[in-house]
Write a protein that holds these residues in place. Structure first.
Motif, PDB file in Angstrom:
ATOM      1  N   GLN A 179      34.343  31.631  10.427  1.00  0.00           N
ATOM      2  CA  GLN A 179      33.060  31.188  10.959  1.00  0.00           C
ATOM      3  C   GLN A 179      31.961  31.903  10.191  1.00  0.00           C
ATOM      4  OE1 GLN A 179      32.586  31.964  15.135  1.00  0.00           O
ATOM      5  NE2 GLN A 179      30.421  31.363  15.174  1.00  0.00           N
ATOM      6  N   GLN A 180      31.098  31.152   9.501  1.00  0.00           N
ATOM      7  CA  GLN A 180      30.014  31.744   8.719  1.00  0.00           C
ATOM      8  C   GLN A 180      28.684  31.448   9.403  1.00  0.00           C
ATOM      9  OE1 GLN A 180      30.229  31.486   4.463  1.00  0.00           O
ATOM     10  NE2 GLN A 180      28.016  31.378   4.222  1.00  0.00           N
ATOM     11  N   THR A 181      27.870  32.493   9.570  1.00  0.00           N
ATOM     12  CA  THR A 181      26.578  32.382  10.248  1.00  0.00           C
ATOM     13  C   THR A 181      25.495  32.980   9.368  1.00  0.00           C
ATOM     14  OG1 THR A 181      27.683  32.631  12.396  1.00  0.00           O
ATOM     15  CG2 THR A 181      25.286  32.936  12.344  1.00  0.00           C
ATOM     16  N   SER A 182      24.483  32.204   9.060  1.00  0.00           N
ATOM     17  CA  SER A 182      23.354  32.719   8.282  1.00  0.00           C
ATOM     18  C   SER A 182      22.578  33.745   9.104  1.00  0.00           C
ATOM     19  CB  SER A 182      22.427  31.580   7.869  1.00  0.00           C
ATOM     20  OG  SER A 182      23.107  30.671   7.026  1.00  0.00           O
ATOM     21  N   LEU A 183      22.089  34.791   8.425  1.00  0.00           N
ATOM     22  CA  LEU A 183      21.333  35.843   9.100  1.00  0.00           C
ATOM     23  C   LEU A 183      19.856  35.712   8.766  1.00  0.00           C
ATOM     24  CD1 LEU A 183      23.730  38.866   8.429  1.00  0.00           C
ATOM     25  CD2 LEU A 183      23.468  37.585  10.565  1.00  0.00           C
ATOM     26  N   ASP A 184      19.021  35.915   9.764  1.00  0.00           N
ATOM     27  CA  ASP A 184      17.573  35.858   9.591  1.00  0.00           C
ATOM     28  C   ASP A 184      17.056  37.256   9.265  1.00  0.00           C
ATOM     29  OD1 ASP A 184      14.874  35.521   9.673  1.00  0.00           O
ATOM     30  OD2 ASP A 184      14.768  34.995  11.809  1.00  0.00           O
ATOM     31  N   PRO A 185      16.611  37.492   8.033  1.00  0.00           N
ATOM     32  CA  PRO A 185      16.155  38.845   7.652  1.00  0.00           C
ATOM     33  C   PRO A 185      14.875  39.267   8.348  1.00  0.00           C
ATOM     34  CG  PRO A 185      15.682  37.302   5.895  1.00  0.00           C
ATOM     35  CD  PRO A 185      16.498  36.543   6.905  1.00  0.00           C
ATOM     36  N   LYS A 186      14.185  38.328   8.993  1.00  0.00           N
ATOM     37  CA  LYS A 186      12.942  38.680   9.675  1.00  0.00           C
ATOM     38  C   LYS A 186      13.158  39.040  11.142  1.00  0.00           C
ATOM     39  CE  LYS A 186       9.270  38.263   8.210  1.00  0.00           C
ATOM     40  NZ  LYS A 186       8.389  39.294   7.602  1.00  0.00           N
ATOM     41  N   SER A 187      14.393  38.901  11.608  1.00  0.00           N
ATOM     42  CA  SER A 187      14.682  39.194  13.006  1.00  0.00           C
ATOM     43  C   SER A 187      15.133  40.638  13.167  1.00  0.00           C
ATOM     44  CB  SER A 187      15.783  38.264  13.533  1.00  0.00           C
ATOM     45  OG  SER A 187      16.194  38.649  14.820  1.00  0.00           O
ATOM     46  N   GLY A 188      14.508  41.345  14.088  1.00  0.00           N
ATOM     47  CA  GLY A 188      14.917  42.723  14.351  1.00  0.00           C
ATOM     48  C   GLY A 188      15.953  42.834  15.443  1.00  0.00           C
ATOM     49  N   ALA A 189      16.419  41.685  15.979  1.00  0.00           N
ATOM     50  CA  ALA A 189      17.381  41.701  17.078  1.00  0.00           C
ATOM     51  C   ALA A 189      18.810  41.660  16.538  1.00  0.00           C
ATOM     52  CB  ALA A 189      17.137  40.506  17.994  1.00  0.00           C
ATOM     53  N   TYR A 190      19.756  41.978  17.408  1.00  0.00           N
ATOM     54  CA  TYR A 190      21.161  41.769  17.071  1.00  0.00           C
ATOM     55  C   TYR A 190      21.440  40.270  17.088  1.00  0.00           C
ATOM     56  CZ  TYR A 190      22.512  46.668  17.194  1.00  0.00           C
ATOM     57  OH  TYR A 190      22.644  48.010  16.905  1.00  0.00           O
ATOM     58  N   GLN A 191      22.022  39.767  16.013  1.00  0.00           N
ATOM     59  CA  GLN A 191      22.255  38.336  15.866  1.00  0.00           C
ATOM     60  C   GLN A 191      23.749  38.032  16.068  1.00  0.00           C
ATOM     61  OE1 GLN A 191      20.129  36.616  12.391  1.00  0.00           O
ATOM     62  NE2 GLN A 191      19.290  38.680  12.079  1.00  0.00           N
ATOM     63  N   PRO A 192      24.107  37.249  17.119  1.00  0.00           N
ATOM     64  CA  PRO A 192      25.517  36.907  17.366  1.00  0.00           C
ATOM     65  C   PRO A 192      26.101  36.124  16.186  1.00  0.00           C
ATOM     66  CG  PRO A 192      24.137  36.352  19.257  1.00  0.00           C
ATOM     67  CD  PRO A 192      23.207  36.656  18.120  1.00  0.00           C
ATOM     68  N   VAL A 193      27.311  36.506  15.769  1.00  0.00           N
ATOM     69  CA  VAL A 193      27.915  35.847  14.602  1.00  0.00           C
ATOM     70  C   VAL A 193      29.331  35.352  14.854  1.00  0.00           C
ATOM     71  CG1 VAL A 193      26.486  37.106  12.943  1.00  0.00           C
ATOM     72  CG2 VAL A 193      28.683  38.069  13.655  1.00  0.00           C
ATOM     73  N   GLY A 194      29.964  35.739  15.950  1.00  0.00           N
ATOM     74  CA  GLY A 194      31.321  35.256  16.173  1.00  0.00           C
ATOM     75  C   GLY A 194      31.980  35.909  17.369  1.00  0.00           C
TER      76      GLY A 194
ATOM     77  N   GLY B  11      16.204  34.060   1.485  1.00  0.00           N
ATOM     78  CA  GLY B  11      16.746  33.306   0.366  1.00  0.00           C
ATOM     79  C   GLY B  11      17.733  34.069  -0.481  1.00  0.00           C
ATOM     80  N   ARG B  12      18.255  35.171   0.063  1.00  0.00           N
ATOM     81  CA  ARG B  12      19.222  35.978  -0.713  1.00  0.00           C
ATOM     82  C   ARG B  12      20.663  35.777  -0.213  1.00  0.00           C
ATOM     83  NH1 ARG B  12      17.142  37.095  -5.370  1.00  0.00           N
ATOM     84  NH2 ARG B  12      18.907  38.514  -5.593  1.00  0.00           N
ATOM     85  N   GLY B  13      20.890  34.755   0.580  1.00  0.00           N
ATOM     86  CA  GLY B  13      22.260  34.412   0.991  1.00  0.00           C
ATOM     87  C   GLY B  13      22.846  35.331   2.024  1.00  0.00           C
ATOM     88  N   LEU B  14      22.016  36.001   2.835  1.00  0.00           N
ATOM     89  CA  LEU B  14      22.541  36.889   3.853  1.00  0.00           C
ATOM     90  C   LEU B  14      23.266  36.083   4.918  1.00  0.00           C
ATOM     91  CD1 LEU B  14      19.652  39.457   4.343  1.00  0.00           C
ATOM     92  CD2 LEU B  14      21.931  39.917   3.426  1.00  0.00           C
ATOM     93  N   ALA B  15      24.516  36.441   5.162  1.00  0.00           N
ATOM     94  CA  ALA B  15      25.331  35.735   6.165  1.00  0.00           C
ATOM     95  C   ALA B  15      26.448  36.645   6.611  1.00  0.00           C
ATOM     96  CB  ALA B  15      25.889  34.434   5.599  1.00  0.00           C
ATOM     97  N   ALA B  16      26.955  36.361   7.801  1.00  0.00           N
ATOM     98  CA  ALA B  16      28.123  37.074   8.319  1.00  0.00           C
ATOM     99  C   ALA B  16      29.289  36.096   8.384  1.00  0.00           C
ATOM    100  CB  ALA B  16      27.841  37.641   9.705  1.00  0.00           C
ATOM    101  N   ILE B  17      30.475  36.587   8.055  1.00  0.00           N
ATOM    102  CA  ILE B  17      31.688  35.775   8.114  1.00  0.00           C
ATOM    103  C   ILE B  17      32.667  36.455   9.051  1.00  0.00           C
ATOM    104  CG2 ILE B  17      33.645  34.846   6.822  1.00  0.00           C
ATOM    105  CD1 ILE B  17      31.860  34.725   4.369  1.00  0.00           C
ATOM    106  N   VAL B  18      33.141  35.728  10.031  1.00  0.00           N
ATOM    107  CA  VAL B  18      34.151  36.234  10.962  1.00  0.00           C
ATOM    108  C   VAL B  18      35.427  35.414  10.739  1.00  0.00           C
ATOM    109  CG1 VAL B  18      34.782  36.553  13.382  1.00  0.00           C
ATOM    110  CG2 VAL B  18      32.406  36.931  12.650  1.00  0.00           C
ATOM    111  N   TYR B  19      36.524  36.111  10.476  1.00  0.00           N
ATOM    112  CA  TYR B  19      37.776  35.413  10.196  1.00  0.00           C
ATOM    113  C   TYR B  19      38.954  36.185  10.763  1.00  0.00           C
ATOM    114  CZ  TYR B  19      38.267  38.796   6.361  1.00  0.00           C
ATOM    115  OH  TYR B  19      38.357  39.947   5.629  1.00  0.00           O
TER     116      TYR B  19
END
Length: 321
Positions: free
Chosen positions: A222-237, A313-321
């Motif tokens: 499961q790949q989830t893009s990350l928002d670099p402008k968000s200071g919150a914890y972002q759920p990814v999987g 635009g730097r491809g920040l993402a989290a991958i859960v596998y």
């Protein structure tokens, strides 16, 4: 006394059946048909009375049983183990009475085999070699056999579905072929090691003789893009109960603009991983590379110093596998 211990082991194994438990089982499955919601509601009320007074002599229980016997179309199936006597008549009253009396019908003669107990031959003759340590080795070998075939299954699934879904880590055709070859050879060597263990447990039964294979087979991810402008914890999987998963962060990141545009991988800076299970407080740790976790749990990513717009635009993402 056993003169040839190895020959005795090959012919008789290392344990014997010490006892046999007998018992019985009786089940009656009754399918009742209704033709309307009114009938279904009425049946539910009647069954509630039956469940409350099961086997009793109360007038309400007897009336409910009589109503079920006479008022509905039924199909009755019997499952029985133990006793060879005739099956009772297929009426609800007779089946209930038979089930209540059934335990008294089971004894050493009428009971059916239910379970076996085993004992070590040394309980009979302490001089018999039972190779108890080797039994542990064989169990370990069996588990590793299972791991080999699970890996082969994972590789086959990946090869057939890699163009239709997200997997991690990705494999090229050459790597896929090489891994399959390694597993095929390992499986053959594993069988040889297992056979040698059975043939000569005293000298050749060691896990060291079993081939070791380390392959990180691709798994659905499961790949989830990350928002670099968000200071919150972002759920990814998430991971279900008992599932073992891994989370990684990909892309590049910079906390400042020093004129040289030096972009760092996420593990070099200020990312955090938070793992929340069903019980206990969340676990937070700095991200320095792949993080493993076990479900039931959900995982979130926090990006450090997220006020910098140059991380978009730097491809920040989290991958859960």
């Amino acid at each position: 006394m056993v003169k040839n211990k190895l020959d005795f082991y090959r012919k008789c194994g290392n344990r014997y059946v010490s006892s046999l438990a007998v018992g019985g089982e009786f089940s009656a499955v009754i399918d009742i048909e209704t033709n309307s919601e009114t009938e279904r509601s009425d049946l539910r009320s009647t069954m509630s009375v039956v469940a409350t007074g099961y086997g009793s002599a109360s007038a309400s229980y007897a009336a409910a049983m009589q109503k079920i016997s006479n008022s509905y179309q039924k199909n009755i199936r019997i499952i029985r183990n133990g006793t060879g006597e005739a099956i009772p008549s297929l009426t609800i009253d007779s089946l209930v009475n038979y089930s209540l009396a059934f335990p008294t019908k089971i004894n050493a003669v009428t009971g059916a085999p239910m379970s076996l107990s085993y004992a070590d031959y040394q309980t009979i003759d302490p001089s018999i070699e039972t190779y108890r340590d080797q039994e542990i080795v064989v169990s370990g070998m069996a588990n590793q056999f299972g791991d080999f075939f699970e890996l082969l299954g994972d590789l086959d699934y990946y090869s057939k579905h890699r163009t239709t879904g997200s997997f991690y880590p990705p494999l090229g055709d050459d790597e896929l072929q090489r891994y399959r070859g390694e597993l095929s050879v390992a499986t053959i060597n594993a069988k040889l090691a297992f056979n040698a263990c059975v043939e000569d447990p005293g000298r050749k039964c060691t896990l060291a003789s079993f081939p070791a294979v380390t392959i990180n087979a691709p798994r659905p991810a499961q790949q989830t893009s990350l928002d670099p402008k968000s200071g919150a914890y972002q759920p990814v999987g998430t991971a279900g109960k008992g599932e073992n998963k891994t989370v990684i962060v990909i892309g590049s990141w910079s906390a400042w603009d020093n004129g040289e545009n030096l972009w760092w991988p996420p593990e070099r800076c200020c990312f955090e991983i938070r793992i929340e299970g069903e019980e206990g407080p969340p676990v937070t740790k700095p991200y320095t590379g792949p993080v493993k976790f076990t479900g039931p749990a959900r995982v979130s990513v926090h990006i450090g110093d997220s006020t910098y717009g140059d991380n978009r635009g730097r491809g920040l993402a989290a991958i859960v596998y």
